[in-house]
Design an enzyme around this catalytic site. Structure first.
Site, PDB file in Angstrom:
ATOM      1  CG  ASP A  36       1.326   1.233   5.311  1.00  0.00           C
ATOM      2  OD1 ASP A  36       0.233   0.911   5.823  1.00  0.00           O
ATOM      3  OD2 ASP A  36       1.753   0.723   4.246  1.00  0.00           O
ATOM      4  NE  ARG A  64      -7.009   5.579  -2.587  1.00  0.00           N
ATOM      5  CZ  ARG A  64      -6.983   4.292  -2.221  1.00  0.00           C
ATOM      6  NH1 ARG A  64      -6.721   3.956  -0.966  1.00  0.00           N
ATOM      7  NH2 ARG A  64      -7.156   3.325  -3.098  1.00  0.00           N
ATOM      8  CB  CYS A  89      -2.337   4.511   3.506  1.00  0.00           C
ATOM      9  SG  CYS A  89      -1.531   3.076   4.234  1.00  0.00           S
ATOM     10  CG  HIS A 140      -1.738   1.904  -2.227  1.00  0.00           C
ATOM     11  ND1 HIS A 140      -2.758   1.866  -3.160  1.00  0.00           N
ATOM     12  CD2 HIS A 140      -2.351   1.865  -1.012  1.00  0.00           C
ATOM     13  CE1 HIS A 140      -3.921   1.794  -2.531  1.00  0.00           C
ATOM     14  NE2 HIS A 140      -3.709   1.797  -1.233  1.00  0.00           N
ATOM     15  NE  ARG A 144      -6.065  -3.182  -2.368  1.00  0.00           N
ATOM     16  CZ  ARG A 144      -6.292  -2.463  -1.269  1.00  0.00           C
ATOM     17  NH1 ARG A 144      -6.749  -3.055  -0.173  1.00  0.00           N
ATOM     18  NH2 ARG A 144      -6.057  -1.162  -1.250  1.00  0.00           N
ATOM     19  CD  GLN A 192      -3.649   5.912   0.668  1.00  0.00           C
ATOM     20  OE1 GLN A 192      -4.486   5.033   0.661  1.00  0.00           O
ATOM     21  NE2 GLN A 192      -3.851   7.067   1.267  1.00  0.00           N
TER      22      GLN A 192
END
Ligand code: CP
Ligand code: NVA
Length: 317
Positions: free
Chosen positions: A232, A299, A271, A137, A110, A140
């Site tokens: 988001d 996930r 998310c 991402h 990340r 996700q």
């Protein structure tokens, strides 16, 4: 583990590192894992393997779901966070990866700058997985497709509407939806639209899959025709200094029950983490259409299927 660095392994730095058939295969395998249909030695494809997780930013879901998933697959997860990582600061990213390659079988990272993922991958043969960058991402988006499929059935022809900042999560959704034949509309304030290069890639995929990509700025009627509405954070990790200004700019883009009235029956996705009182009303986050905790759960399953594929190899058939 490899001592040399021959050919770079397939990684998952962008959604499009998996072709549409591979995306479908990963989601199908994730469903098998979730249903408990994988048992015995087949359930432990990472036995004796290690995966290193590097985090330049905070995480709840990503860290836990990868660590738990690797454990369930029989492998070992080693996590480094914050200054411990020092990617490109304490040590060049390429050197970090070349060291990790001598001990472990994959890197999950990340990062802020997406290019760091490419630098990690440049000199190693182990896969590098994007656990969120400022650009994408992708893990996700895989989980999101899985959740939508669980609730709505076949994905082709469904329409996802993303309302909010057109950055990393929106980018991966554009590529993921267009890959599998879902229509996608991204509605963002002027100046916060998705990167035109990502939109062009999504349009090329959509031309193949027979879906539509719409990029709009008007929040009025944004959710019309949606099967799923997604939002988001208004200020992503690393944009904390902009949070106050963004609260004003994005206020008309808050997902409310009134906005969802134009798409009766549509799912609501986020998310997470949610910034309650900002991008979505509590009544929406906690309402009957909300599948936000299913997204968090999936996930786990998609990442298990992804790591199995990347480390142990694609399954036959
Ligand atoms: N959705 C997501 O990636 O959550 P975390 O930032 O908590 O990992
Ligand atoms: N866009 C958000 C996603 C968090 C999972 C961020 O980058 O902070």
């Amino acid at each position: 583990m490899t001592a040399a660095s021959p050919i770079p392994a397939p990684g998952f730095r962008s959604v499009t590192d998996l072709d549409p058939a591979a995306i479908r295969a990963v989601i199908a395998r994730a469903a098998e894992l979730k249903a408990g249909r994988v048992t015995g030695p087949e359930a432990r494809p990472l036995a004796g393997r290690s995966v290193v997780l590097l985090f330049e930013k905070p995480s709840l879901r990503t860290r836990i779901s990868f660590e738990v998933g690797i454990h369930r697959l029989g492998g070992q997860a080693i996590t480094l966070t914050g200054a411990e990582v020092g990617l490109g600061k304490r040590e060049a990213a390429a050197d970090v990866a070349r060291v990790i390659e001598r001990y472990a079988d994959a890197i999950v990272a990340r990062v802020f700058r997406h290019g760091l993922l490419d630098e990690l991958a440049a000199r190693v043969a182990i896969p590098v997985v994007n656990a969120l960058s400022d650009t994408e991402h992708p893990c996700q988006a895989l989980a999101d497709l899985m959740v939508i499929g669980e609730h709505l059935g076949a994905l082709p022809g469904r329409r996802l509407v993303y309302v909010g900042d057109g950055n990393n999560v929106a980018a991966s959704l554009l590529l993921a939806c267009a890959s599998v034949g879902m229509h996608i509309r991204v509605v963002s304030p002027a100046g916060y639209a998705p990167d035109p290069a990502i939109v062009a890639r999504a349009r090329a995929l959509a031309a193949q899959s027979g879906s539509e990509v719409e990029i709009e700025t008007d929040p009025a009627g944004a959710a019309r025709g949606a099967d799923a509405v997604y939002t988001d954070a208004w200020a992503s990790m690393g944009q904390e200094d902009e949070a106050e200004a963004r609260r004003v700019i994005f206020a008309p883009y808050r997902v409310t029950e009134a906005m969802l009235a134009t798409s009766p029956g549509a799912l609501f996705l986020h998310c997470l983490p949610a910034h309650r009182g900002e991008e979505a009303e509590d009544a929406v986050l906690d309402g009957p259409r909300s599948v936000i905790f299913d997204q968090a759960e999936d996930r786990l399953w998609v990442q298990m299927a992804l790591l199995e594929r990347l480390i142990a190899g694609p399954r036959a058939g």
